[in-house]
Design a protein around this motif. Sequence first.
Motif, PDB file in Angstrom:
ATOM      1  N   ASP A 154       0.844  -1.205   0.000  1.00  0.00           N
ATOM      2  CA  ASP A 154       0.000   0.000   0.000  1.00  0.00           C
ATOM      3  C   ASP A 154       0.876   1.252   0.000  1.00  0.00           C
ATOM      4  O   ASP A 154       2.104   1.150  -0.172  1.00  0.00           O
ATOM      5  CB  ASP A 154      -0.980  -0.014   1.186  1.00  0.00           C
ATOM      6  N   SER A 155       0.290   2.416   0.219  1.00  0.00           N
ATOM      7  CA  SER A 155       1.054   3.672   0.156  1.00  0.00           C
ATOM      8  C   SER A 155       1.982   3.810   1.367  1.00  0.00           C
ATOM      9  O   SER A 155       2.912   4.612   1.335  1.00  0.00           O
ATOM     10  CB  SER A 155       0.091   4.866   0.108  1.00  0.00           C
ATOM     11  N   TRP A 156       1.730   3.040   2.429  1.00  0.00           N
ATOM     12  CA  TRP A 156       2.614   3.098   3.603  1.00  0.00           C
ATOM     13  C   TRP A 156       3.909   2.333   3.335  1.00  0.00           C
ATOM     14  O   TRP A 156       4.955   2.702   3.808  1.00  0.00           O
ATOM     15  CB  TRP A 156       1.910   2.510   4.831  1.00  0.00           C
TER      16      TRP A 156
ATOM     17  N   LYS B  24      -3.486   1.311  -6.487  1.00  0.00           N
ATOM     18  CA  LYS B  24      -3.350   2.561  -7.227  1.00  0.00           C
ATOM     19  C   LYS B  24      -4.330   2.570  -8.393  1.00  0.00           C
ATOM     20  O   LYS B  24      -3.952   2.344  -9.556  1.00  0.00           O
ATOM     21  CB  LYS B  24      -1.913   2.712  -7.726  1.00  0.00           C
ATOM     22  N   ASP B 102      -5.581   9.525  -1.325  1.00  0.00           N
ATOM     23  CA  ASP B 102      -4.704  10.111  -2.350  1.00  0.00           C
ATOM     24  C   ASP B 102      -4.962   9.393  -3.681  1.00  0.00           C
ATOM     25  O   ASP B 102      -6.105   9.261  -4.081  1.00  0.00           O
ATOM     26  CB  ASP B 102      -3.241  10.042  -1.924  1.00  0.00           C
ATOM     27  N   TYR B 104      -4.585   6.289  -4.241  1.00  0.00           N
ATOM     28  CA  TYR B 104      -4.844   4.877  -3.963  1.00  0.00           C
ATOM     29  C   TYR B 104      -6.308   4.659  -3.576  1.00  0.00           C
ATOM     30  O   TYR B 104      -7.000   5.595  -3.162  1.00  0.00           O
ATOM     31  CB  TYR B 104      -4.003   4.411  -2.770  1.00  0.00           C
ATOM     32  N   THR B 106      -7.880   2.419  -0.678  1.00  0.00           N
ATOM     33  CA  THR B 106      -7.584   1.557   0.464  1.00  0.00           C
ATOM     34  C   THR B 106      -8.638   0.458   0.539  1.00  0.00           C
ATOM     35  O   THR B 106      -9.836   0.735   0.498  1.00  0.00           O
ATOM     36  CB  THR B 106      -7.594   2.369   1.776  1.00  0.00           C
TER      37      THR B 106
END
Lengths: 157, 157
Positions: A154-156, B24, B102, B104, B106
Amino acid sequence: MCNRTLHIDGKIEMVDILHKVGIKAPAAEVYTALTTTEGLAGWWTTDTQGKGDDLLQFRFAAGGFDMKVLELDPGKRVLWEVVDGPEEWIGTHVVWDLAPADDYTTVLFKHQGWAEPVEFMHHCSTKWATYLVSLKSLVETGKGAAHPDDVKIDSWD
Amino acid sequence: MCNRTLHIDGKIEMVDILHKVGIKAPAAEVYTALTTTEGLAGWWTTDTQGKGDDLLQFRFAAGGFDMKVLELDPGKRVLWEVVDGPEEWIGTHVVWDLAPADDYTTVLFKHQGWAEPVEFMHHCSTKWATYLVSLKSLVETGKGAAHPDDVKIDSWD
């Protein structure tokens, strides 16, 4: 006896992350990958410091974890307590139970003691799974996928 | 109010599997991968039958699962109830919550209602993680890792 993780309707919140892999290798080899800095650096993070029988320090781009080694039963069990790292991790326990099963070693993994099933816990559960697959790959093939070359979820991270 | 998952010392057993991936792509694309047979066949199992708004049948080499679709909130939420499959799965719920973050989407995943943290639950937790990574890959790149080409984690699968 009912604590705050009990819902008002009587349903129980989850507090543990559980995983399993079966590794086609003797338990002694899996144990080595869990108890030596070289082994740990091969599947979790290349930035691993410390001693497998005392305090281990794991560092990632975004931070890290310090683990106190509480139990070592060769070929059978490893138990860590998180003594530094993200607030949600401190005081939690990471348990590795190994057992032979035909030509595999079964690895039962638990990350116990989460106070709440927060989004970060969801993230860590999935990320742990990718690292267990990395551990399996390291022991079976000699090549794991340790941070920074780990699986991004994920973005983390 | 305390049920049998409560230990006699007051500690709470885990009853849920939790995961997270960040994909994404717009939530609508993730939702499509969760609610159409073509989408589901691309990341979970190629042998997917049924309708995304009614009953879904997922088959694997070792068996399978029938899911009744209980909730569909486009771009936001999908909820299934397991109505046939392994004994430990029947009556459990699989929840997919989607939210933009953002660039992405989730995905918070829960497989709720396990009676006991048995070894099979450890296996399923790890396996779910590999399928969520497969879902992410399918939506982002057009290619997932659905059964029978899924990530093998142990001697069971």
